[in-house]
Design an enzyme around this catalytic site. Sequence first.
Site, mmCIF file in Angstrom:
data_model
loop_
_atom_site.group_PDB
_atom_site.id
_atom_site.type_symbol
_atom_site.label_atom_id
_atom_site.label_comp_id
_atom_site.label_asym_id
_atom_site.label_seq_id
_atom_site.Cartn_x
_atom_site.Cartn_y
_atom_site.Cartn_z
ATOM 1 N N LYS A 269 -11.612 0.368 -1.470
ATOM 2 C CA LYS A 269 -10.658 1.005 -2.387
ATOM 3 C C LYS A 269 -11.298 1.077 -3.784
ATOM 4 C CE LYS A 269 -7.634 0.897 1.058
ATOM 5 N NZ LYS A 269 -6.859 -0.046 1.839
ATOM 6 N N SER B 30 0.797 -1.222 0.000
ATOM 7 C CA SER B 30 0.000 0.000 0.000
ATOM 8 C C SER B 30 0.830 1.273 0.000
ATOM 9 C CB SER B 30 -0.945 -0.002 1.191
ATOM 10 O OG SER B 30 -0.252 -0.238 2.388
ATOM 11 N N HIS C 109 -5.487 -3.413 -2.579
ATOM 12 C CA HIS C 109 -5.240 -2.374 -3.592
ATOM 13 C C HIS C 109 -5.270 -2.917 -5.017
ATOM 14 C CE1 HIS C 109 -4.195 0.750 -0.695
ATOM 15 N NE2 HIS C 109 -3.690 -0.237 0.018
HETATM 16 C C1 LIG Z 1 -6.804 -0.317 3.358
HETATM 17 C C2 LIG Z 1 -6.196 -1.636 3.557
HETATM 18 C C3 LIG Z 1 -6.813 -2.604 4.348
HETATM 19 C C4 LIG Z 1 -8.000 -2.282 5.207
HETATM 20 O O1 LIG Z 1 -9.143 -2.145 4.479
HETATM 21 P P1 LIG Z 1 -10.337 -1.265 5.064
HETATM 22 O O2 LIG Z 1 -11.512 -1.766 4.336
HETATM 23 O O3 LIG Z 1 -9.996 0.152 4.743
HETATM 24 O O4 LIG Z 1 -10.413 -1.510 6.528
HETATM 25 C C5 LIG Z 1 -6.263 -3.862 4.388
HETATM 26 N N1 LIG Z 1 -5.141 -4.148 3.703
HETATM 27 C C6 LIG Z 1 -4.501 -3.242 2.967
HETATM 28 C C7 LIG Z 1 -3.259 -3.615 2.237
HETATM 29 C C8 LIG Z 1 -4.998 -1.953 2.886
HETATM 30 O O5 LIG Z 1 -4.346 -1.021 2.210
#
Ligand SMILES: *Cc1c(COP(=O)(O)O)cnc(C)c1O
Length: 387
Positions: free
Chosen positions: A240, A181, A209
């Site tokens: 996302k 990320s 992502h």
């Molecule tokens: C954003 C993210 C999460 C968490 O997801 P949410 O739905 O925002 O809680 C998990 N893993 C990665 C790699 C992320 O970037």
Amino acid sequence: MFDPLAWIPEQLDLLHAMERRRAIHVRSTQQGATVSWRENHLINFGSNDYLDLAADPRLRDAAQAAIAREGWGSGASPLITGRGSEQAQLEAELARFEGTEAGLTFSSGFAANAGTIDALTDRGDVILSDEKNHASIIDGTRLSKATVRVYPHRDVDYLENLLKQCGTFRRRLIVTDTLFSMDGTIAPLDELVDLADKYEAMLMVDEAHATGVFGEHGHGLCEHFGVEDRVPVRVGTFSKAFGGHGGFVVGSQALIDYLVNRSRPYVFSTAAPAANAAAMLAALQIVQHEPERRQKLMASAEFLRDALRQQGWSLGDSHSQIIPVIVETEALAMELSTKLFERGMLVPGIRPPSVPDGECLLRISLSSGHTRQHLDTLVEALKQLRF
Ligand SMILES: *Cc1c(COP(=O)(O)O)cnc(C)c1O
């Protein structure tokens, strides 16, 4: 009188002195490729709304129709009375999309990761985790009673050595982000599936992502590498590319049945509103029927990476829509972020605790909603700020 919480303002002052105290800004427009923070009108390079769906009218309309049918709240955990027909349909559609037997939705991607790792491992097991894994994976390893071994970022040789020493554990779990990320790098999934086979380990990947973005059909990096059938535990998020909220796990029916019984954030947390599931069903349709969104996103990312590399910026090993501009110091990252803000661009500076000390960066995240003009504006500004 003794104030038992007096240490908290002291800690905040300390963060302030280190220029690390963070404030929450209030957006005054919809999420999108451009946003406003009060009087500041900004091109938004800070969100993870990769396919520009967060404010899409089709998601909004689906949610509104669900609210009209179901009202807002879900009332309880899904196991008790919280699971409505939208949620069940979303889980079925998701499994069909991902080509798995079953799927399960969680209240967040964070909960999906933490709750799955904790459910899959226990004392006597070992978890092997990439050092750059997301905080929700790290917290899952902390919740679990299993032994944890962290391997250097994407270092499969190091991981193999660790696996050789882990034969006496009852079970092994390898866990990794597929698209990291912060630095936009990609996990070596082709090699990880081989290692998992060779050392009889479970492989769990977090496609947060990558879902909707990578792969011909937008299934993520497992599809891109052609290893979908060899990764038994796949986590993703609706927050996302799907432009909504909530997390999910897809895999075998047995895996999902087990999580329904054993994953504490699933069992003990209230189900998301039906409206969210309805909106995510609409997003799932768009992801499948509008591949041009991810194609445009990829073209924008390639264009921007080329332009910034030509200017001499260090972009690490990004091959994705997440483009880190890596700088030597935290001060420089924050200064660049501020100067871009003054020029009408939102590009967050990333610093500890999101990255280790000494690995600060500007994190540019692109959306299919960005126009060529948005990208040119950023390229020109970074050219002027290059010293
Ligand atoms: C954003 C993210 C999460 C968490 O997801 P949410 O739905 O925002 O809680 C998990 N893993 C990665 C790699 C992320 O970037």
